[in-house]
Motif scaffolding. Structure first.
Motif, PDB file in Angstrom:
ATOM      1  N   ALA A   1      -2.937  12.876   1.046  1.00 34.62           N
ATOM      2  CA  ALA A   1      -1.869  13.580   1.748  1.00 34.62           C
ATOM      3  C   ALA A   1      -2.007  13.318   3.237  1.00 34.62           C
ATOM      4  N   GLY A   2      -0.883  13.321   3.938  1.00 35.57           N
ATOM      5  CA  GLY A   2      -0.930  13.066   5.368  1.00 35.57           C
ATOM      6  C   GLY A   2       0.349  13.478   6.056  1.00 35.57           C
ATOM      7  N   ALA A   3       0.299  13.450   7.371  1.00 37.18           N
ATOM      8  CA  ALA A   3       1.464  13.823   8.177  1.00 37.18           C
ATOM      9  C   ALA A   3       1.544  12.927   9.397  1.00 37.18           C
ATOM     10  N   SER A   4       2.759  12.674   9.841  1.00 40.19           N
ATOM     11  CA  SER A   4       2.979  11.811  10.994  1.00 40.19           C
ATOM     12  C   SER A   4       4.309  12.164  11.632  1.00 40.19           C
ATOM     13  N   ARG A   5       4.601  11.467  12.725  1.00 37.39           N
ATOM     14  CA  ARG A   5       5.899  11.598  13.386  1.00 37.39           C
ATOM     15  C   ARG A   5       6.530  10.215  13.499  1.00 37.39           C
TER      16      ARG A   5
ATOM     17  N   ILE B   1       0.575  11.714  -2.311  1.00 39.59           N
ATOM     18  CA  ILE B   1       0.622  10.842  -3.476  1.00 39.59           C
ATOM     19  C   ILE B   1      -0.505  11.230  -4.424  1.00 39.59           C
ATOM     20  N   LEU B   2      -0.190  11.304  -5.715  1.00 41.51           N
ATOM     21  CA  LEU B   2      -1.149  11.658  -6.760  1.00 41.51           C
ATOM     22  C   LEU B   2      -0.976  10.660  -7.896  1.00 41.51           C
ATOM     23  N   GLY B   3      -2.070  10.039  -8.343  1.00 41.74           N
ATOM     24  CA  GLY B   3      -1.924   9.031  -9.382  1.00 41.74           C
ATOM     25  C   GLY B   3      -3.192   8.789 -10.174  1.00 41.74           C
ATOM     26  N   TRP B   4      -3.059   7.933 -11.178  1.00 44.07           N
ATOM     27  CA  TRP B   4      -4.164   7.524 -12.046  1.00 44.07           C
ATOM     28  C   TRP B   4      -3.991   6.062 -12.384  1.00 44.07           C
ATOM     29  N   GLN B   5      -5.107   5.316 -12.427  1.00 41.50           N
ATOM     30  CA  GLN B   5      -5.055   3.898 -12.760  1.00 41.50           C
ATOM     31  C   GLN B   5      -6.312   3.493 -13.508  1.00 41.50           C
ATOM     32  N   LYS B   6      -6.114   2.619 -14.500  1.00 41.83           N
ATOM     33  CA  LYS B   6      -7.235   2.070 -15.256  1.00 41.83           C
ATOM     34  C   LYS B   6      -6.994   0.573 -15.418  1.00 41.83           C
ATOM     35  N   ASP B   7      -7.994  -0.224 -15.081  1.00 45.17           N
ATOM     36  CA  ASP B   7      -7.905  -1.677 -15.177  1.00 45.17           C
ATOM     37  C   ASP B   7      -9.126  -2.183 -15.930  1.00 45.17           C
ATOM     38  N   SER B   8      -8.910  -2.635 -17.173  1.00 43.93           N
ATOM     39  CA  SER B   8     -10.008  -3.148 -17.982  1.00 43.93           C
ATOM     40  C   SER B   8      -9.895  -4.653 -18.189  1.00 43.93           C
TER      41      SER B   8
ATOM     42  N   GLN C   1       0.844  -1.186   0.000  1.00 46.15           N
ATOM     43  CA  GLN C   1       0.000   0.000   0.000  1.00 46.15           C
ATOM     44  C   GLN C   1       0.883   1.241   0.000  1.00 46.15           C
ATOM     45  N   PRO C   2       1.011   1.939  -1.151  1.00 49.01           N
ATOM     46  CA  PRO C   2       1.811   3.171  -1.159  1.00 49.01           C
ATOM     47  C   PRO C   2       1.065   4.311  -0.496  1.00 49.01           C
ATOM     48  N   GLY C   3       1.777   5.410  -0.281  1.00 49.90           N
ATOM     49  CA  GLY C   3       1.164   6.583   0.301  1.00 49.90           C
ATOM     50  C   GLY C   3       1.474   6.733   1.770  1.00 49.90           C
ATOM     51  N   PRO C   4       0.900   7.750   2.406  1.00 50.75           N
ATOM     52  CA  PRO C   4       1.194   8.008   3.820  1.00 50.75           C
ATOM     53  C   PRO C   4       0.576   6.992   4.768  1.00 50.75           C
ATOM     54  N   GLY C   5      -0.433   6.256   4.331  1.00 50.55           N
ATOM     55  CA  GLY C   5      -1.062   5.275   5.205  1.00 50.55           C
ATOM     56  C   GLY C   5      -2.088   5.898   6.122  1.00 50.55           C
ATOM     57  N   LEU C   6      -2.989   5.066   6.644  1.00 52.39           N
ATOM     58  CA  LEU C   6      -4.054   5.541   7.510  1.00 52.39           C
ATOM     59  C   LEU C   6      -3.790   5.259   8.972  1.00 52.39           C
ATOM     60  N   SER C   7      -2.982   4.247   9.262  1.00 47.33           N
ATOM     61  CA  SER C   7      -2.792   3.823  10.643  1.00 47.33           C
ATOM     62  C   SER C   7      -1.428   4.250  11.148  1.00 47.33           C
ATOM     63  N   GLY C   8      -1.379   4.687  12.405  1.00 45.35           N
ATOM     64  CA  GLY C   8      -0.111   5.101  13.003  1.00 45.35           C
ATOM     65  C   GLY C   8       0.337   4.185  14.114  1.00 45.35           C
TER      66      GLY C   8
END
Length: 581
Positions: free
Chosen positions: A376-380, A411-418, A125-132
């Motif tokens: 977007a997110g922030a953590s320590r 993180i900014l992205g685009w994805q297409k799955d056909s 899972q890329p990005g800042p994540g939801l859990s600390g």
């Protein structure tokens, strides 16, 4: 900052209320920690693991299936780890059954602790994540999915058994048996048990069970390993008779209702290193216990969790750390095209005050059926126990006054799955202030660090038999420290490109994959130059019961080094015999 974060929740629950479609997170057979960290905005990468991996663990076979930086020696039992778009391997939150696997003393998860026959899939899972809940992981999450966990699909009520025999020219022989059974009432069990012999030896296994209690379910998961392997040392320090033993056992007990899921877990780990040619030996003991609870209702996820970690080392002393967290996440769709997902957590770590971990994500389905997403997110990031408390005379001085590094990630992205065609591209950036840097022999909070990554992925299926895959990753990183010139992150290639051709014709199948990577700078020892190498694998299904698989790693025996001060990756041959009943 807190006001801005709470405003995100007001937007999610009030501004969209006029025309809303509430989404519950899609989770199947999941533990509470995985539910809390599930990102409904940023797509997750799923990588099927290959049981034919010459090192005996999955790290070697992942090299040509992901562009993520991997430190790999190809030697059974030697360190093998992966990092996200961060400064080091412990920036990536590695989990098994939702249990954090990064060692509390610092460093990332070591793939070679477990044999490859235990796994079915790796999810990044890329990005800042939801859990600390992992205080040092700020650059995404890596879920290792055991075979028993995935095989237990109680809805299908299927039963089956299998066996595997694996051999590698690296001196590994593995034998494993596995089975799963489902009952009419929705209960079921699944397990795999095996033994490794040769240069890495010992038993390993995993087990999952579910008991249907009407509207509720009771689940139990267990994974364990006890692998003893040769530890031949590095190029600069050869230890021909040294050995290292990794022993770990992780039980998880979970109770599910329609709205609440609760789990309790424990881990016992023992790492024993011995070298008969010297007086050096170490013995590390890690124990952790914890619990997580998540409440789900109409797009809301409210979580509460904590764990206690005990670490003891023969030559370092005893250290303890407790981590507690409360988290709230809202997942909401708007006009069937937009999904908005803010998340806020409050985390407390021993010796540090309570600090917030927040992120917010937004995605939109475009007119071509693709998905544009942003988070977007922030953590320590709290310092490791060893950075704060452990010293080596003449080499390292601990700093008990180290404070957390502040990280901001987007993180900014685009994805297409056909189905036949999958395309994706993403940018990820992270800035770190109060970054840990070495000032003489002591770590201090005096640096600044930045990294910008760009990744592209493409996969194309044609005429039902052939699939082409290609991925490219660029990393631009810099670390600033007082009195020193700006330099890139150690061990991080500037670019990596992988590609593969997969052919599947029923009973026959083959794959040719390559990895092309730039050089990188090491924290010690010489820099590593650019390399390109390829792996080949093939399979043949003899009948409905038996299948034969083969693999050649580093096909043309290229000069490949992917770990600091370790020998190059050698060409290896592997063979797998499997049966299903």
């Amino acid at each position: 900052m807190h006001r801005a974060v709470w405003a995100l929740f007001l937007i999610g629950s009030a501004a969209f209320a006029a025309d809303e479609l509430t989404l519950d997170p899609v989770v199947v057979n999941a533990v509470p920690a995985d539910i809390l960290s599930q990102d409904s905005v940023v797509p997750k990468q799923k990588i099927r693991t290959d049981p034919v991996s010459s090192s005996g663990s999955i790290g070697r076979s992942l090299l040509t299936r992901t562009t993520l930086p991997i430190s790999e020696t190809g030697i059974p039992g030697e360190p093998s780890s992966v990092r996200g778009s961060g400064r080091s391997a412990d920036d990536l939150d590695a989990r098994i059954f939702g249990v954090p696997m990064n060692p509390p003393q610092g460093g990332g998860f070591n793939f070679s602790s477990f044999p490859s026959f235990l796994w079915s899939e790796v999810r990044y899972q890329p990005g800042p994540g939801l859990s600390g809940s992992e205080p040092r992981a700020v650059s995404g999450q890596l879920q290792l999915v055991p075979w028993s966990f995935e095989a237990l699909n109680v809805d299908q009520k299927q039963s089956g058994f299998g066996a595997r025999q694996f051999f590698s020219s690296a001196g590994i022989l593995q034998t494993a048996a596995m089975g799963t059974t489902g009952l009419r009432d929705g209960s079921g069990v699944a397990g795999v048990m095996g033994v490794s012999e040769g240069s890495a030896k010992g038993p390993s296994g995993s087990f999952s069970a579910v008991k249907n209690l009407g509207e509720n379910k009771l689940r139990f998961h267990l994974i364990g390993t006890n692998i003893r392997s040769d530890s031949l040392g590095t190029v600069s320090y050869v230890t021909p008779r040294a050995s290292i033993e990794n022993a770990r056992v992780i039980p998880v007990l979970q109770f599910d209702t329609s709205a609440i899921q609760t789990s309790a877990f424990a881990e016992l780990a023992r790492i024993d290193y011995r070298d008969p040619d010297s007086s050096l030996f170490t013995l590390d003991l890690v124990q952790q216990v914890g619990a997580n609870t998540v409440y789900k209702k109409q797009g809301w996820r409210l979580g509460l969790g904590g764990r206690y970690v005990y670490y003891r080392a023969r030559d370092r002393g005893t250290f303890k750390e407790a981590v507690g967290q409360i988290q709230i996440t809202r997942t909401q769709a708007f006009s069937e095209k937009w999904v908005f997902e803010p998340s806020l957590a409050l985390t407390e770590v021993t010796s540090f005050s309570v600090y917030p971990v927040w992120s917010a994500g937004l995605s939109r389905t475009d007119t071509w059926g693709g998905e544009i997403y942003f988070r977007a997110g922030a953590s320590r990031r709290t310092p490791s126990l060893l950075d704060r408390h452990y010293g080596i005379a003449g080499f390292f001085v601990p700093n008990p006054n180290l404070k957390p590094e502040f990280t901001t990630t987007a993180i900014l992205g685009w994805q297409k799955d056909s189905g036949d065609l999958t395309l994706g591209s993403r940018f990820q950036g992270q800035q770190i202030t109060d970054a840990r840097v070495m000032q003489g022999l002591q770590p201090v909070n005096a640096g600044k660090a930045r990294i910008l990554s760009w990744a592209t992925d493409a996969s194309f299926q044609w005429n039902a038999e052939h699939r082409l895959n290609s991925s490219f990753l660029v990393n631009l990183s810099e670390l600033e420290a007082p009195g020193r010139s700006t330099e890139p992150f150690f061990g991080l290639p500037a670019w990596t490109q992988i590609g593969s051709w997969d052919w599947d014709k029923g009973r026959w199948g083959t794959s040719l994959a390559y990895r092309w990577t730039s050089g990188f700078k090491n924290s010690f020892g010489p820099s590593v130059g650019p390399t390109v190498y390829a792996d080949w694998s093939g399979r043949y299904r003899v009948n409905s019961t038996f299948e034969v698989g083969a693999r050649v790693d580093n096909l043309w025996d290229a000069n490949v080094r992917l770990a600091a001060d370790y020998p190059r990756l050698l060409r290896r041959f592997s063979l797998l015999l499997s049966a299903t009943f």
